[in-house]
Design a protein around this motif. Structure first.
Motif, PDB file in Angstrom:
ATOM      1  N   GLY A 194     -17.240 -44.205  34.666  1.00  0.00           N
ATOM      2  CA  GLY A 194     -16.883 -43.008  35.547  1.00  0.00           C
ATOM      3  C   GLY A 194     -18.286 -43.012  36.959  1.00  0.00           C
ATOM      4  N   VAL A 195     -18.724 -41.779  36.777  1.00  0.00           N
ATOM      5  CA  VAL A 195     -19.911 -41.404  38.459  1.00  0.00           C
ATOM      6  C   VAL A 195     -21.140 -42.187  37.810  1.00  0.00           C
ATOM      7  N   GLY A 196     -21.041 -42.587  36.772  1.00  0.00           N
ATOM      8  CA  GLY A 196     -22.676 -42.151  36.036  1.00  0.00           C
ATOM      9  C   GLY A 196     -23.646 -44.097  37.323  1.00  0.00           C
ATOM     10  N   GLY A 197     -22.524 -44.300  36.925  1.00  0.00           N
ATOM     11  CA  GLY A 197     -22.971 -45.575  38.463  1.00  0.00           C
ATOM     12  C   GLY A 197     -23.486 -45.389  39.649  1.00  0.00           C
ATOM     13  N   LEU A 198     -23.067 -44.373  40.072  1.00  0.00           N
ATOM     14  CA  LEU A 198     -23.221 -44.261  41.461  1.00  0.00           C
ATOM     15  C   LEU A 198     -24.810 -43.668  41.511  1.00  0.00           C
ATOM     16  N   SER A 199     -25.843 -43.174  40.209  1.00  0.00           N
ATOM     17  CA  SER A 199     -27.126 -43.396  40.466  1.00  0.00           C
ATOM     18  C   SER A 199     -28.186 -44.272  40.217  1.00  0.00           C
ATOM     19  N   ILE A 200     -27.335 -45.384  39.982  1.00  0.00           N
ATOM     20  CA  ILE A 200     -27.333 -47.194  40.342  1.00  0.00           C
ATOM     21  C   ILE A 200     -27.483 -46.725  41.651  1.00  0.00           C
ATOM     22  N   LEU A 201     -26.157 -46.582  42.285  1.00  0.00           N
ATOM     23  CA  LEU A 201     -26.047 -47.669  43.267  1.00  0.00           C
ATOM     24  C   LEU A 201     -26.768 -46.700  44.654  1.00  0.00           C
ATOM     25  N   GLN A 202     -26.711 -45.578  44.431  1.00  0.00           N
ATOM     26  CA  GLN A 202     -28.072 -44.632  45.124  1.00  0.00           C
ATOM     27  C   GLN A 202     -29.183 -45.363  45.214  1.00  0.00           C
ATOM     28  N   GLU A 203     -30.067 -46.298  44.562  1.00  0.00           N
ATOM     29  CA  GLU A 203     -31.335 -46.657  44.133  1.00  0.00           C
ATOM     30  C   GLU A 203     -31.023 -47.868  45.237  1.00  0.00           C
ATOM     31  N   VAL A 204     -29.887 -48.961  44.804  1.00  0.00           N
ATOM     32  CA  VAL A 204     -29.802 -50.199  45.551  1.00  0.00           C
ATOM     33  C   VAL A 204     -29.568 -49.496  47.254  1.00  0.00           C
ATOM     34  N   ARG A 205     -28.778 -48.585  47.725  1.00  0.00           N
ATOM     35  CA  ARG A 205     -28.540 -47.872  48.656  1.00  0.00           C
ATOM     36  C   ARG A 205     -30.071 -47.558  49.153  1.00  0.00           C
ATOM     37  N   GLN A 206     -30.657 -47.104  48.680  1.00  0.00           N
ATOM     38  CA  GLN A 206     -31.767 -46.973  49.480  1.00  0.00           C
ATOM     39  C   GLN A 206     -33.076 -48.151  49.532  1.00  0.00           C
ATOM     40  N   LEU A 207     -32.557 -48.713  48.600  1.00  0.00           N
ATOM     41  CA  LEU A 207     -33.964 -50.184  48.542  1.00  0.00           C
ATOM     42  C   LEU A 207     -32.958 -51.289  49.633  1.00  0.00           C
ATOM     43  N   LEU A 208     -31.792 -51.348  49.618  1.00  0.00           N
ATOM     44  CA  LEU A 208     -31.170 -51.929  50.990  1.00  0.00           C
ATOM     45  C   LEU A 208     -29.993 -51.112  51.188  1.00  0.00           C
ATOM     46  N   PRO A 209     -30.335 -50.744  52.227  1.00  0.00           N
ATOM     47  CA  PRO A 209     -29.234 -50.361  52.875  1.00  0.00           C
ATOM     48  C   PRO A 209     -28.130 -51.074  53.459  1.00  0.00           C
ATOM     49  N   ASN A 210     -28.446 -52.175  53.807  1.00  0.00           N
ATOM     50  CA  ASN A 210     -27.209 -53.450  54.468  1.00  0.00           C
ATOM     51  C   ASN A 210     -26.209 -54.052  53.521  1.00  0.00           C
ATOM     52  N   LEU A 211     -26.756 -54.036  52.762  1.00  0.00           N
ATOM     53  CA  LEU A 211     -26.189 -54.235  51.471  1.00  0.00           C
ATOM     54  C   LEU A 211     -24.693 -53.864  51.584  1.00  0.00           C
ATOM     55  N   ALA A 212     -23.534 -54.179  51.529  1.00  0.00           N
ATOM     56  CA  ALA A 212     -22.471 -54.316  51.015  1.00  0.00           C
ATOM     57  C   ALA A 212     -22.201 -53.868  50.041  1.00  0.00           C
ATOM     58  N   LEU A 213     -21.105 -52.409  49.871  1.00  0.00           N
ATOM     59  CA  LEU A 213     -21.176 -51.293  48.051  1.00  0.00           C
ATOM     60  C   LEU A 213     -20.331 -51.549  47.690  1.00  0.00           C
ATOM     61  N   SER A 214     -19.435 -52.352  46.493  1.00  0.00           N
ATOM     62  CA  SER A 214     -18.202 -51.723  46.387  1.00  0.00           C
ATOM     63  C   SER A 214     -18.573 -50.907  45.183  1.00  0.00           C
ATOM     64  N   TYR A 215     -18.142 -49.442  44.998  1.00  0.00           N
ATOM     65  CA  TYR A 215     -18.462 -49.056  43.889  1.00  0.00           C
ATOM     66  C   TYR A 215     -17.043 -49.640  42.364  1.00  0.00           C
ATOM     67  N   LEU A 216     -17.207 -49.254  41.377  1.00  0.00           N
ATOM     68  CA  LEU A 216     -15.377 -49.006  40.987  1.00  0.00           C
ATOM     69  C   LEU A 216     -15.737 -48.476  39.512  1.00  0.00           C
ATOM     70  N   MET A 217     -14.717 -47.258  38.975  1.00  0.00           N
ATOM     71  CA  MET A 217     -14.534 -46.589  37.736  1.00  0.00           C
ATOM     72  C   MET A 217     -13.885 -46.960  37.066  1.00  0.00           C
ATOM     73  N   ASP A 218     -13.831 -47.483  35.561  1.00  0.00           N
ATOM     74  CA  ASP A 218     -12.437 -47.504  35.040  1.00  0.00           C
ATOM     75  C   ASP A 218     -12.038 -46.578  34.307  1.00  0.00           C
ATOM     76  N   ASN A 219     -11.756 -45.107  35.415  1.00  0.00           N
ATOM     77  CA  ASN A 219     -11.189 -44.091  34.657  1.00  0.00           C
ATOM     78  C   ASN A 219     -10.169 -43.862  34.093  1.00  0.00           C
ATOM     79  N   ALA A 220      -9.902 -44.941  34.140  1.00  0.00           N
ATOM     80  CA  ALA A 220      -8.475 -45.049  32.984  1.00  0.00           C
ATOM     81  C   ALA A 220      -8.573 -44.867  31.898  1.00  0.00           C
TER      82      ALA A 220
END
Length: 294
Positions: free
Chosen positions: A37-63
């Motif tokens: 679900g959306v929980g991993g966005l908390s991890i993405l936020q931390e990665v984005r803050q520390l490494l803003p130049n990384l390209a990030l793809s978020y995948l959620m298995d909402n099915a």
């Protein structure tokens, strides 16, 4: 002769710039972050803050959401199929399993199946225990995480001198999803978590052992300001930094992508959250294939 040397100098500088440009582009990595679900966005936020130049793809298995109530064998096959399908399409340099349940079940299989680094999340019990030696600490996670032998081993290894109060909640996962959709969940949160806090001795630190729960940090901190709420997000970001050396470029942020598995259900909350960090270059459902594994 002067004009020749000047012209040759310009050519050398141009060639150097081309080599630097090629090197920089080779160092621009892509990270795939996965959760149900959306929980991993908390991890993405931390990665984005520390490494803003990384390209990030978020995948959620909402099915298949939520994961915490499904049998392990079903989840193992599902997680391997979804993640391998995404890696085949996106070709990332690193995969983060931003879900405690998925990490404890599928990390060995994914690391065997994939040729890229796979980083998982575990409850930050060691951090809490080091911050409150001999004290009362809490572990707030899904029932599946609370009851795993893996969690017992973490507590025995890192928090044997502490009293650890566990609370397994699937309801809090759903509350986090509702919170991300803009619903007022404050009363429900206070009633749900408050009963547990009131029934235990005073806890100085509580480990948020599900990646959904850090999304509720503003509400948790406001209601219980004397408790230190601890999660694994920053540790995961620092691990990514170790595994993927990047060239910092203050002028360019890495692109953002969003994928999901339920073609009939667009993840509007995730889209809204990601768009606050920058434009989303690609958003589409993912077609999941079957993969064999041992």
């Amino acid at each position: 002769m002067l004009s020749f040397r000047s012209g040759w100098g310009k050519i050398c500088i141009s060639l150097l710039n081309c080599r630097l440009s090629f090197f920089c582009s080779a160092m621009k990595h892509t990270v795939l972050i996965f959760d149900s679900g959306v929980g991993g966005l908390s991890i993405l936020q931390e990665v984005r803050q520390l490494l803003p130049n990384l390209a990030l793809s978020y995948l959620m298995d909402n099915a298949a959401f939520p994961y915490g109530v499904q049998p392990d064998d079903v989840l193992l096959r599902r997680i391997v199929n979804v993640c391998c399908s995404a890696v085949e399409v996106l070709q990332p340099d690193l995969l983060i399993i931003a879900c405690n349940t998925a990490s404890t079940i599928a990390l060995p299989a994914l690391r065997q199946q994939l040729s890229i680094p796979v980083v998982g999340v575990v409850p930050a019990i060691k951090v809490a225990a080091n911050s409150a030696p001999g004290g009362h600490i809490g572990l707030l996670a899904t029932p599946a995480t609370i009851n795993r032998t893996y969690t017992d081993d973490l507590i025995a290894e890192f928090a044997s001198g502490c009293t650890v109060h566990r609370f397994g909640s699937s309801e809090l996962v759903l509350l986090a999803e509702e919170f991300m959709l803009g619903y007022d969940i404050n009363s429900a949160l206070i009633e749900h978590v408050g009963k547990w806090i009131d029934s235990t001795p005073t806890m100085t630190h509580v480990v948020l052992g599900c990646t959904h729960f850090p999304l509720l940090n503003p509400l948790l901190q406001r209601q219980w300001p004397k408790i230190q709420w601890i999660d694994s997000g920053n540790a995961i970001a620092r691990r990514v930094q170790q595994l993927l050396p990047v060239i910092l470029d203050d002028n360019k942020s890495g692109e953002l992508q969003l994928l999901w598995t339920d073609a009939k259900q667009m993840p509007t909350a995730a889209e809204t959250f990601l768009s606050q960090m920058g434009p989303i270059s690609h958003a589409a459902p993912l077609s999941v294939k079957e993969f064999s594994y041992t």
